[in-house]
Design a protein around this motif. Sequence first.
Motif, short mmCIF file in Angstrom:
data_model
loop_
_atom_site.label_atom_id
_atom_site.label_comp_id
_atom_site.label_asym_id
_atom_site.label_seq_id
_atom_site.Cartn_x
_atom_site.Cartn_y
_atom_site.Cartn_z
N ARG A 1 -69.50 21.86 -114.07
CA ARG A 1 -69.85 23.29 -114.04
C ARG A 1 -69.82 23.93 -112.67
N ASP A 2 -70.11 23.18 -111.62
CA ASP A 2 -70.12 23.77 -110.29
C ASP A 2 -68.69 23.84 -109.78
N PRO A 3 -68.30 24.95 -109.14
CA PRO A 3 -66.93 25.06 -108.62
C PRO A 3 -66.55 23.92 -107.67
N LEU A 4 -67.49 23.42 -106.89
CA LEU A 4 -67.21 22.30 -106.00
C LEU A 4 -67.43 20.95 -106.68
N GLY A 5 -68.14 20.96 -107.78
CA GLY A 5 -68.46 19.72 -108.47
C GLY A 5 -67.25 18.91 -108.86
N ASN B 1 -53.30 21.47 -101.79
CA ASN B 1 -53.22 22.93 -101.85
C ASN B 1 -54.33 23.50 -102.73
N ALA B 2 -54.61 22.84 -103.84
CA ALA B 2 -55.68 23.31 -104.73
C ALA B 2 -57.04 23.22 -104.02
N ILE B 3 -57.27 22.15 -103.28
CA ILE B 3 -58.52 22.00 -102.54
C ILE B 3 -58.59 23.03 -101.41
N SER B 4 -57.48 23.28 -100.76
CA SER B 4 -57.44 24.31 -99.71
C SER B 4 -57.75 25.69 -100.28
N ARG B 5 -57.22 25.99 -101.47
CA ARG B 5 -57.53 27.26 -102.14
C ARG B 5 -59.02 27.35 -102.47
N LEU B 6 -59.56 26.26 -102.98
CA LEU B 6 -60.98 26.22 -103.31
C LEU B 6 -61.83 26.46 -102.05
N TYR B 7 -61.43 25.87 -100.95
CA TYR B 7 -62.13 26.07 -99.67
C TYR B 7 -62.12 27.55 -99.30
N GLN B 8 -60.95 28.17 -99.40
CA GLN B 8 -60.84 29.60 -99.06
C GLN B 8 -61.71 30.45 -99.97
N GLN B 9 -61.74 30.13 -101.26
CA GLN B 9 -62.56 30.88 -102.20
C GLN B 9 -64.05 30.67 -101.92
N GLU B 10 -64.41 29.44 -101.69
CA GLU B 10 -65.83 29.09 -101.49
C GLU B 10 -66.40 29.79 -100.26
N PHE B 11 -65.62 29.84 -99.20
CA PHE B 11 -66.12 30.41 -97.95
C PHE B 11 -65.54 31.79 -97.67
N GLN B 12 -64.92 32.36 -98.71
CA GLN B 12 -64.41 33.74 -98.67
C GLN B 12 -63.54 34.01 -97.45
N ASN C 1 -62.62 15.94 -92.19
CA ASN C 1 -62.41 16.84 -91.06
C ASN C 1 -63.49 17.92 -91.18
N SER C 2 -63.46 18.90 -90.31
CA SER C 2 -64.53 19.90 -90.34
C SER C 2 -64.56 20.69 -91.66
N ALA C 3 -63.40 21.02 -92.22
CA ALA C 3 -63.36 21.77 -93.47
C ALA C 3 -63.87 20.93 -94.64
N LEU C 4 -63.46 19.66 -94.70
CA LEU C 4 -63.93 18.79 -95.78
C LEU C 4 -65.43 18.53 -95.65
N HIS C 5 -65.90 18.40 -94.41
CA HIS C 5 -67.34 18.22 -94.19
C HIS C 5 -68.10 19.47 -94.67
N LYS C 6 -67.54 20.63 -94.42
CA LYS C 6 -68.17 21.89 -94.85
C LYS C 6 -68.22 21.97 -96.38
N LEU C 7 -67.13 21.59 -97.05
CA LEU C 7 -67.11 21.56 -98.52
C LEU C 7 -68.14 20.57 -99.05
N PHE C 8 -68.19 19.39 -98.44
CA PHE C 8 -69.13 18.36 -98.86
C PHE C 8 -70.57 18.87 -98.72
N THR C 9 -70.87 19.42 -97.57
CA THR C 9 -72.23 19.89 -97.30
C THR C 9 -72.64 20.98 -98.28
N ALA C 10 -71.77 21.94 -98.52
CA ALA C 10 -72.08 23.03 -99.46
C ALA C 10 -72.32 22.49 -100.86
N GLY C 11 -71.46 21.61 -101.33
CA GLY C 11 -71.62 21.04 -102.67
C GLY C 11 -72.83 20.14 -102.76
#
Length: 180
Positions: free
Chosen positions: A111-115, A166-177, A54-64
């Motif tokens: 080592r990478d938060p999204l890794g 929920n953990a991935i959703s939290r990571l998304y919120q942290q990553e994109f503040q 979805n758009s959020a997962l695509h955004k996480l993928f692109t950033a990582g």
Amino acid sequence: MVKNIFTSGLEQSITDILASRDRRVAIQHQILQTYPHQTLVDIKLNIPGPIKNNSALHKLFTAGYQRLEKFLGTDIKVILEDNLPTGNEVFLICSQSAEVIKRQTVVFEERDPLGRLFDLDVLSTTNLRAISRSDLDLPMRKCFLCQRPAKECARSRRHSVSELQNAISRLYQQEFQIKE
């Protein structure tokens, strides 16, 4: 409260996921035939549950993925990028040995938060299957939630899909503040 990023997207069946895997293997073989002296890196996300994109997962993928590209350096060439309902995926090649690249991808995953979300398969024509951590005497991948071996948690279904999402959703919120 954590905003769930898994409320949109097309649910994928096991048939969809298996067809995607078959397609991936065919693409991998085609790339390795075209570039027989190169190392192939197949980049995708490990996403629990029926929503794989979805758009959020695509955004996480692109950033990582952008961070992984910088981490691997300039010796890479993108062969194919896909944004499918079964997930985002990038196939790239490089001239470094598969063993060197696998060691680098393991460092990125750890080592990478999204890794931790990424599934980075490394293949070469000398080894037509993905090189595993154990092939290089590297430690097993750890669970995203509890640090036990990830395969052990996956096999036993120690964590529910909603816990992982929920953990991935939290990571998304942290990553994109994103403020709760």
